[in-house]
Scaffold this active site. Sequence first.
Site, short mmCIF file in Angstrom:
data_model
loop_
_atom_site.label_atom_id
_atom_site.label_comp_id
_atom_site.label_asym_id
_atom_site.label_seq_id
_atom_site.Cartn_x
_atom_site.Cartn_y
_atom_site.Cartn_z
N CYS A 37 30.68 1.71 1.64
CA CYS A 37 30.51 3.16 1.80
C CYS A 37 31.36 3.76 0.70
O CYS A 37 32.58 3.74 0.79
CB CYS A 37 30.96 3.67 3.16
SG CYS A 37 30.88 5.48 3.25
N SER A 50 33.97 5.44 4.82
CA SER A 50 34.06 4.13 5.47
C SER A 50 32.98 3.94 6.52
O SER A 50 33.21 3.28 7.53
CB SER A 50 35.44 3.98 6.12
OG SER A 50 35.63 5.04 7.04
FE FE Z 1 31.41 6.83 5.14
#
Ligand code: FE
Length: 203
Positions: free
Chosen positions: A105, A109
Site C-alpha cells: 500500500c 498500510s
Molecule cells: Fe492504505
Amino acid sequence: MHDHHDHDNELDEMTARVRALETVLVEKGLIDPAAVDAIIDTYENKVGPRNGASVVAKAWSDPDFADWLRRDATEAIASMGFEGRQGEHMHAVFNTPETHNLVVCTLCSCYPWPVLGLPPAWYKAPDYRARAVREPRAVLAEFGVTLAPDTQIQVWDSTAELRYLVIPERPAGTEGLNAAALADLVTRDSMIGCGVAKRPGAT
Ligand code: FE
C-alpha cells in the site's frame, strides 16, 4: 473515495492516544508491555494469517473454489467465514511460473485483515512502500526470494477500496497432503508476495 487509512505517522491522533493509554496502563501496573507485544504478535503472525492460509490451501485443492476466487474473491473468501472490516473488497492474485505478485500500500498500510490479521511493521514502513514499487526484485531478494530472471513481477497497490491476497504457487511434492497440512506450508509473507510457500519437511 479514499475514506480509510491507517497512517503510520506517529503523530497522528489515534496513535498518540493509543500510546498515551498504553503508557498510563503500564505505569499503573494494569498491563504488562510484554503481554501486549505477545498479543500483537499473535494477530500479526499466528491467528490472522492462518485464515488466509486455509483459503490458499482450499484454492490449491479445489479447482472450482480457485475459479470462484478468481471471479469473486470477496464472496469466495466470505464463504469460509472470513469477512468484515478491511476485507469488504478482495481480489486474489495467483502466482505462476511466469508472474509473481507482490502487494503493497504505497499510500499507507491497507491490508486484508480478515485473511491476514494485522500488518507487520515493515509493511507500514515508508521504505517498503516506496521500494516495493521502484525495485521489487531487490526487495524480494532481501526477503530471500530469488525469482527466475524471466519471471515478471506484478505489483498491486492496495487501497481502502480493494485489498489483495496472493495465492502462492503450490510446492512440488504436496500431492498427498490434506488441507490442514497444505495450510501449514502457507506463510504470511507468501500471501503478501514477499515469500513463497514452504516445501514439505522444511522448517
Ligand atoms: Fe492504505
